[in-house]
Design an enzyme around this catalytic site. Structure first.
Site, PDB file in Angstrom:
ATOM      1  N   TYR A 146       0.863  -1.179   0.000  1.00  0.00           N
ATOM      2  CA  TYR A 146       0.000   0.000   0.000  1.00  0.00           C
ATOM      3  C   TYR A 146       0.900   1.229   0.000  1.00  0.00           C
ATOM      4  CZ  TYR A 146      -3.507   3.417   1.499  1.00  0.00           C
ATOM      5  OH  TYR A 146      -4.333   4.510   1.580  1.00  0.00           O
ATOM      6  N   ASP A 239       9.464   2.479   0.053  1.00  0.00           N
ATOM      7  CA  ASP A 239       8.398   3.199   0.743  1.00  0.00           C
ATOM      8  C   ASP A 239       8.550   2.905   2.236  1.00  0.00           C
ATOM      9  OD1 ASP A 239       6.180   4.306   1.801  1.00  0.00           O
ATOM     10  OD2 ASP A 239       4.738   3.351   0.449  1.00  0.00           O
ATOM     11  N   LYS A 267       4.342   9.448   8.516  1.00  0.00           N
ATOM     12  CA  LYS A 267       4.043   8.941   9.861  1.00  0.00           C
ATOM     13  C   LYS A 267       5.004   9.470  10.938  1.00  0.00           C
ATOM     14  CE  LYS A 267       1.444   5.030   8.102  1.00  0.00           C
ATOM     15  NZ  LYS A 267       0.085   4.825   8.462  1.00  0.00           N
TER      16      LYS A 267
HETATM   17  C1  PLP Z   1       3.779   2.109   3.369  1.00  0.00           C
HETATM   18  C2  PLP Z   1       2.800   3.238   3.245  1.00  0.00           C
HETATM   19  N1  PLP Z   1       2.934   4.107   2.237  1.00  0.00           N
HETATM   20  C3  PLP Z   1       2.108   5.143   2.083  1.00  0.00           C
HETATM   21  C4  PLP Z   1       1.072   5.354   2.969  1.00  0.00           C
HETATM   22  C5  PLP Z   1       0.180   6.531   2.787  1.00  0.00           C
HETATM   23  O1  PLP Z   1       0.387   7.454   3.820  1.00  0.00           O
HETATM   24  P1  PLP Z   1      -0.747   8.507   4.221  1.00  0.00           P
HETATM   25  O2  PLP Z   1      -1.840   7.751   4.876  1.00  0.00           O
HETATM   26  O3  PLP Z   1      -0.031   9.454   5.150  1.00  0.00           O
HETATM   27  O4  PLP Z   1      -1.173   9.162   2.970  1.00  0.00           O
HETATM   28  C6  PLP Z   1       0.895   4.468   4.040  1.00  0.00           C
HETATM   29  C7  PLP Z   1      -0.188   4.615   5.040  1.00  0.00           C
HETATM   30  O5  PLP Z   1      -1.221   5.128   4.905  1.00  0.00           O
HETATM   31  C8  PLP Z   1       1.783   3.383   4.168  1.00  0.00           C
HETATM   32  O6  PLP Z   1       1.639   2.505   5.155  1.00  0.00           O
HETATM   33  N1  LIG Z   2      -2.432   0.930   6.703  1.00  0.00           N
HETATM   34  C1  LIG Z   2      -2.768   2.329   6.554  1.00  0.00           C
HETATM   35  C2  LIG Z   2      -1.489   3.065   6.562  1.00  0.00           C
HETATM   36  O1  LIG Z   2      -0.452   2.589   6.910  1.00  0.00           O
HETATM   37  C3  LIG Z   2      -3.683   2.749   7.676  1.00  0.00           C
HETATM   38  C4  LIG Z   2      -4.106   4.189   7.628  1.00  0.00           C
HETATM   39  C5  LIG Z   2      -5.480   4.362   7.062  1.00  0.00           C
HETATM   40  O2  LIG Z   2      -5.831   3.747   6.063  1.00  0.00           O
HETATM   41  O3  LIG Z   2      -6.238   5.195   7.612  1.00  0.00           O
END
Ligand code: PLP
Ligand SMILES: N[C@H](C=O)CCC(=O)O
Length: 427
Positions: A146, A239, A267
């Site tokens: 993701y 990532d 994060k």
């Molecule tokens: C590995 C990874 N990349 C990207 C994202 C996207 O980050 P954000 O929710 O801050 O947009 C997330 C989590 O949501 C993530 O776990």
């Molecule tokens: N797994 C997602 C990001 O790492 C959790 C955050 C979300 O979807 O709100």
């Protein structure tokens, strides 16, 4: 107090929320808590305090950012100091220099950085940079990784996209969908075949997969990615939105000793406030506007509040024993869980690294997304619900990770273990 963190106050708020928001929430995983999410009044250390008057031990931690726990006093102080100095200037502020210097000092592959506002923005920008740098269109991502909620990431995506059965989202133009090649995680032969066949601008990977539950890279997977991308002149993008500053100050790249060309962060580097960043080789980052022709801009980029919270968080990570405490909490919780499950004769796999773990029921190994999807989600959800009733909040979705923090001390963990014993005995 009612069961599961919920009672009439949360229920009433939920009824209002359903009128206002699609599915009642503003990010889908929050609706995975059933029958409705509990609403939080305040938080401190390892605890959430719900509007219904219940205290919960929190192993979700905002889905990763709160590695110091909630409201660490030093971070809170630094945020308040920054609020008193103003929170948006539309021009640079000294704190962005300090945070950038810290990140670049710790992250082995980082020479320059661009701050944005979320992990989603960071990965979207890293992919654009890869295309701008190589002049190629296609990218390769892994099934179940993701990378946030943009069109390129939402092809075979994990996390809530899998939880809600939309691994590939509706609304993505076919022309974009066709630029995304997919391989199974840990499958180097697929990567090699794809790199040989297609002109791939970049390979983007979660160096530790934290959005399909937790899945670890097999020995030599990351090394293989580094070698293959080098030989086919593609960029390697780690990532590290989850792993950055969680697996250690030098992230997954320091932990495994592999340097990517670009790294996306989010994060933890924002200390719990919205943030994202792309870091990497100077010649690539310099392609960004205004020095280059790959465009990026943002009203809130490098906003002083997120910068101050992130800087304070890294300062604490440098001087306090957060990594040891969080790792110990994960070890104690997950080892006790394993013992209890073995004793009951339940088939399971438990994947763990440092302060992260996840359990999968009914399967003997989980090394990729296909295997993760075969796990018994219902039993996981039942465990989540029973833990919540006992005052412990683990993610409601199989496809998220159980995180610990520096606030998860032995007393917090002992309470967690007591609850876990009761839950597994009755499972
Ligand atoms: C590995 C990874 N990349 C990207 C994202 C996207 O980050 P954000 O929710 O801050 O947009 C997330 C989590 O949501 C993530 O776990
Ligand atoms: N797994 C997602 C990001 O790492 C959790 C955050 C979300 O979807 O709100």
């Amino acid at each position: 107090m009612d069961q599961g963190g919920c009672s009439v106050l949360s229920e009433n708020l939920w009824k209002e929320a359903l009128k206002l928001f699609a599915g009642g929430v503003n990010s889908p995983v929050r609706a995975a808590v059933k029958p409705y999410p509990f609403y939080v009044d305040r938080s401190e250390g390892a605890f959430l305090y719900t509007v219904d008057g219940k205290r919960l031990i929190d192993y979700v931690l905002g889905y990763g950012p709160l590695f110091l726990g909630h409201r660490h006093p030093y971070v809170e102080k630094k945020i308040i100091e920054q609020v008193q100095k103003g929170w948006l200037y539309g021009t640079p502020s000294p704190v962005e220099i300090k945070l950038a210097e810290k990140i670049i000092r710790h992250l082995p592959s980082a020479q320059k950085i661009r701050f944005v506002n979320s992990g989603t923005e960071a990965t979207m920008l890293a992919l654009r940079l890869a295309r701008g740098y190589t002049g190629r269109e296609k990218i390769l991502k892994f099934n179940g990784n993701y990378h946030g909620a943009h069109d390129y990431g939402l092809v075979e995506a994990g996390s809530a996209a899998t939880e809600f059965n939309v691994s590939t989202s509706n609304g993505i133009p076919l022309s974009i969908r066709n630029t995304v090649e997919i391989c199974e995680y840990n499958d180097l032969s697929c990567v090699e075949k794809t790199l040989k066949k297609e002109d791939i601008a970049g390979v983007i990977v979660e160096p530790v997969m934290g959005n399909m539950g937790l899945i670890l890279p097999e020995k030599d997977f990351l090394k293989g990615l580094r070698e293959l991308t080098k030989s086919y002149n593609s960029l390697l993008i780690f990532d590290e939105v989850i792993t950055g500053f969680r697996l250690g100050l030098s992230g997954a790249q320091g932990y495994f000793g592999i340097n990517p060309d670009l790294t996306t962060l989010g994060k933890i580097i924002g200390g719990g406030l919205p943030i994202g960043a792309v870091a990497g080789r100077a010649e690539i980052i310099d392609l960004l506007t205004p020095s280059g022709k790959v465009f990026n801009a943002g009203t809130f980029n490098a906003n002083p509040l997120s910068m101050a919270a992130g800087l304070a968080t890294i300062e604490v990570l440098e001087r306090e024993k957060v990594y040891d405490t969080a790792k110990e909490a994960t070890k104690a919780f997950s080892e006790e869980l394993s013992i209890l499950l073995e004793r009951k004769g339940i088939t399971f796999t438990l994947n763990r690294i440092e302060s992260m773990f996840q359990v999968f029921f009914g399967v003997k190994k989980v090394t990729n997304a296909t295997e993760a999807k075969q796990a018994d989600k219902n039993t996981y959800f039942k465990m989540h619900q029973r833990m919540l009733e006992g005052g412990v909040f683990i993610p409601p979705s199989q496809f998220e990770v159980i995180f610990s923090s520096g606030a998860h001390n032995s007393s917090v963990v002992n309470t967690t273990i007591e609850v876990t014993r009761k839950v597994i005995n009755e499972l």
